[in-house]
Structure formats: C-alpha cells, structure tokens
Design a protein around this motif. Sequence first.
Motif, PDB file in Angstrom:
ATOM      1  N   PRO A 100       0.828  -1.206   0.000  1.00 32.69           N
ATOM      2  CA  PRO A 100       0.000   0.000   0.000  1.00 32.69           C
ATOM      3  C   PRO A 100       0.867   1.262   0.000  1.00 32.69           C
ATOM      4  O   PRO A 100       2.015   1.219   0.443  1.00 32.69           O
ATOM      5  N   PRO A 101       0.307   2.380  -0.472  1.00 35.00           N
ATOM      6  CA  PRO A 101       1.070   3.635  -0.463  1.00 35.00           C
ATOM      7  C   PRO A 101       1.594   3.955   0.939  1.00 35.00           C
ATOM      8  O   PRO A 101       0.882   3.801   1.923  1.00 35.00           O
ATOM      9  N   GLY A 102       2.841   4.380   0.996  1.00 30.45           N
ATOM     10  CA  GLY A 102       3.448   4.739   2.272  1.00 30.45           C
ATOM     11  C   GLY A 102       4.125   3.595   2.994  1.00 30.45           C
ATOM     12  O   GLY A 102       4.770   3.806   4.008  1.00 30.45           O
ATOM     13  N   SER A 103       3.939   2.368   2.507  1.00 31.73           N
ATOM     14  CA  SER A 103       4.573   1.229   3.168  1.00 31.73           C
ATOM     15  C   SER A 103       5.840   0.834   2.418  1.00 31.73           C
ATOM     16  O   SER A 103       6.016   1.180   1.257  1.00 31.73           O
ATOM     17  N   ALA A 104       6.701   0.121   3.096  1.00 30.16           N
ATOM     18  CA  ALA A 104       7.939  -0.351   2.482  1.00 30.16           C
ATOM     19  C   ALA A 104       7.632  -1.541   1.583  1.00 30.16           C
ATOM     20  O   ALA A 104       6.764  -2.361   1.902  1.00 30.16           O
ATOM     21  N   PRO A 105       8.324  -1.650   0.449  1.00 28.50           N
ATOM     22  CA  PRO A 105       8.119  -2.816  -0.404  1.00 28.50           C
ATOM     23  C   PRO A 105       8.567  -4.102   0.294  1.00 28.50           C
ATOM     24  O   PRO A 105       9.433  -4.064   1.154  1.00 28.50           O
ATOM     25  N   THR A 106       7.971  -5.220  -0.106  1.00 28.02           N
ATOM     26  CA  THR A 106       8.309  -6.520   0.444  1.00 28.02           C
ATOM     27  C   THR A 106       9.038  -7.334  -0.623  1.00 28.02           C
ATOM     28  O   THR A 106       8.481  -7.579  -1.694  1.00 28.02           O
ATOM     29  N   VAL A 107      10.267  -7.718  -0.347  1.00 28.05           N
ATOM     30  CA  VAL A 107      10.996  -8.592  -1.262  1.00 28.05           C
ATOM     31  C   VAL A 107      10.469  -9.996  -1.027  1.00 28.05           C
ATOM     32  O   VAL A 107      10.499 -10.500   0.098  1.00 28.05           O
ATOM     33  N   VAL A 108       9.966 -10.620  -2.081  1.00 26.80           N
ATOM     34  CA  VAL A 108       9.339 -11.925  -1.950  1.00 26.80           C
ATOM     35  C   VAL A 108      10.358 -12.963  -1.496  1.00 26.80           C
ATOM     36  O   VAL A 108      10.090 -13.757  -0.597  1.00 26.80           O
ATOM     37  N   SER A 109      11.535 -12.963  -2.086  1.00 24.28           N
ATOM     38  CA  SER A 109      12.591 -13.907  -1.702  1.00 24.28           C
ATOM     39  C   SER A 109      13.897 -13.452  -2.349  1.00 24.28           C
ATOM     40  O   SER A 109      13.896 -12.591  -3.234  1.00 24.28           O
ATOM     41  N   ALA A 110      14.987 -14.028  -1.915  1.00 23.62           N
ATOM     42  CA  ALA A 110      16.282 -13.713  -2.538  1.00 23.62           C
ATOM     43  C   ALA A 110      16.247 -14.107  -4.012  1.00 23.62           C
ATOM     44  O   ALA A 110      16.797 -13.408  -4.868  1.00 23.62           O
ATOM     45  N   ARG A 111      15.593 -15.205  -4.298  1.00 21.43           N
ATOM     46  CA  ARG A 111      15.502 -15.644  -5.694  1.00 21.43           C
ATOM     47  C   ARG A 111      14.687 -14.664  -6.532  1.00 21.43           C
ATOM     48  O   ARG A 111      15.007 -14.423  -7.700  1.00 21.43           O
ATOM     49  N   SER A 112      13.622 -14.112  -5.964  1.00 18.68           N
ATOM     50  CA  SER A 112      12.801 -13.158  -6.732  1.00 18.68           C
ATOM     51  C   SER A 112      13.628 -11.939  -7.108  1.00 18.68           C
ATOM     52  O   SER A 112      13.479 -11.387  -8.194  1.00 18.68           O
ATOM     53  N   TYR A 113      14.500 -11.509  -6.193  1.00 18.93           N
ATOM     54  CA  TYR A 113      15.391 -10.383  -6.504  1.00 18.93           C
ATOM     55  C   TYR A 113      16.299 -10.758  -7.674  1.00 18.93           C
ATOM     56  O   TYR A 113      16.453  -9.991  -8.618  1.00 18.93           O
ATOM     57  N   ALA A 114      16.878 -11.930  -7.606  1.00 18.24           N
ATOM     58  CA  ALA A 114      17.801 -12.374  -8.666  1.00 18.24           C
ATOM     59  C   ALA A 114      17.099 -12.553  -9.998  1.00 18.24           C
ATOM     60  O   ALA A 114      17.692 -12.348 -11.057  1.00 18.24           O
ATOM     61  N   GLU A 115      15.831 -12.955  -9.974  1.00 13.69           N
ATOM     62  CA  GLU A 115      15.088 -13.218 -11.212  1.00 13.69           C
ATOM     63  C   GLU A 115      14.332 -11.978 -11.713  1.00 13.69           C
ATOM     64  O   GLU A 115      13.565 -12.074 -12.668  1.00 13.69           O
ATOM     65  N   GLY A 116      14.508 -10.834 -11.091  1.00 12.22           N
ATOM     66  CA  GLY A 116      13.829  -9.620 -11.517  1.00 12.22           C
ATOM     67  C   GLY A 116      14.093  -9.311 -12.985  1.00 12.22           C
ATOM     68  O   GLY A 116      15.219  -9.425 -13.465  1.00 12.22           O
ATOM     69  N   LEU A 117      13.046  -8.931 -13.685  1.00 12.53           N
ATOM     70  CA  LEU A 117      13.175  -8.667 -15.118  1.00 12.53           C
ATOM     71  C   LEU A 117      14.036  -7.443 -15.406  1.00 12.53           C
ATOM     72  O   LEU A 117      14.529  -7.279 -16.523  1.00 12.53           O
ATOM     73  N   VAL A 118      14.205  -6.590 -14.420  1.00 13.17           N
ATOM     74  CA  VAL A 118      15.031  -5.403 -14.636  1.00 13.17           C
ATOM     75  C   VAL A 118      16.451  -5.798 -15.048  1.00 13.17           C
ATOM     76  O   VAL A 118      17.057  -5.142 -15.890  1.00 13.17           O
ATOM     77  N   TRP A 119      16.955  -6.880 -14.502  1.00 13.84           N
ATOM     78  CA  TRP A 119      18.317  -7.318 -14.836  1.00 13.84           C
ATOM     79  C   TRP A 119      18.377  -7.804 -16.272  1.00 13.84           C
ATOM     80  O   TRP A 119      19.350  -7.542 -16.974  1.00 13.84           O
ATOM     81  N   ARG A 120      17.345  -8.503 -16.707  1.00 14.51           N
ATOM     82  CA  ARG A 120      17.305  -8.989 -18.106  1.00 14.51           C
ATOM     83  C   ARG A 120      17.135  -7.817 -19.065  1.00 14.51           C
ATOM     84  O   ARG A 120      17.709  -7.802 -20.134  1.00 14.51           O
ATOM     85  N   ALA A 121      16.319  -6.840 -18.652  1.00 13.02           N
ATOM     86  CA  ALA A 121      16.130  -5.661 -19.502  1.00 13.02           C
ATOM     87  C   ALA A 121      17.442  -4.899 -19.671  1.00 13.02           C
ATOM     88  O   ALA A 121      17.680  -4.291 -20.714  1.00 13.02           O
ATOM     89  N   LEU A 122      18.279  -4.951 -18.661  1.00 12.61           N
ATOM     90  CA  LEU A 122      19.576  -4.285 -18.717  1.00 12.61           C
ATOM     91  C   LEU A 122      20.646  -5.148 -19.379  1.00 12.61           C
ATOM     92  O   LEU A 122      21.766  -4.689 -19.584  1.00 12.61           O
ATOM     93  N   GLY A 123      20.311  -6.408 -19.659  1.00  9.31           N
ATOM     94  CA  GLY A 123      21.266  -7.313 -20.292  1.00  9.31           C
ATOM     95  C   GLY A 123      22.278  -7.889 -19.320  1.00  9.31           C
ATOM     96  O   GLY A 123      23.386  -8.234 -19.714  1.00  9.31           O
TER      97      GLY A 123
END
Length: 146
Positions: A100-123
């Motif tokens: 929700p607005p104003g709350s801190a984001p929740t990282v689902v897992s260490a693997r979710s961070y590693a599999e983030g599409l942002v890294w693939r978009a950056l190559g």
Amino acid sequence: MNVSSAAEAWGGTEEFVELSSVLSGFSVPELEKTGMAGTYAEFVAARVGAAPCRALRAAVAGLPRTPESVGELAERLAEEPLGLARALTCLWYTGSWPGPPGSAPTVVSARSYAEGLVWRALGGHAPGTGRPGFGSWSEAPEGAVR
C-alpha cells in the motif's frame, strides 16, 4: 495460501503468466524461465484476494498482445485494477511487492530479486548472483594489465 486460492484468483498459472506477459512486455517463455510464476501467483492472490485479480483478468481480456497495448490497457483500467497491474509489473521487474502507499516494499525472496526482469532488460544479472560469482570483484579480469 493454498493453490486453489491462486487458481481461483488467476484461473491457473498459465493464465497468470499470460496476463503478466501483457503487463511486462516479456514473452510467456521468458517469464516461465524465471521459475517465479507459481510463487508470484500465490503471493499476489494472498495479498490482495481473488476479486481484484479476477477484475484485472477481465479488464485485460480481449486486448491485443502487443507492446503498444500496454498504453491502451492503462487507459482502459479503472483505478483498482490499474493499481494491481502496476504492482504486478513492479513485482516481475524487481522481485518486490510495493504494498500500500506509504509502506515499504516486500521482497518476496532472494531468488525473486535475482530473477527480476530489470536485470534482463539491462542485459545482465543481479549483483552477486550470476557469473563470474561472489567475490570475483577481488580478482583482475582476464587479460587485464596491472
């Protein structure tokens, strides 16, 4: 959260991945390759409930599957499904749930961070998760002259 709740929310993992493909601009095989689809489907269904997920599915149904359709989608969605679409896109790209607005984001897992599409978009890959491996920064690259 049991699997039937995710299935109730999304209609199944295949449907969740197809919807995510429309939102993210990545293909279904690319999203499946992350191995996060089932985890994300269950995570989101547990966070928001089945009704908003079904509303988003209904809003996206019938849209052409082209990158240009993302702008059309944003114009077609009411505020609640649009917020869920944005949060789901953020989840795929960053591996974290914005909450929700104003709350801190929740990282689902260490693997979710590693599999983030942002890294693939950056190559590349998430720092510390891919080749050449942890601690590789302490060694000179091959062929480097000191």
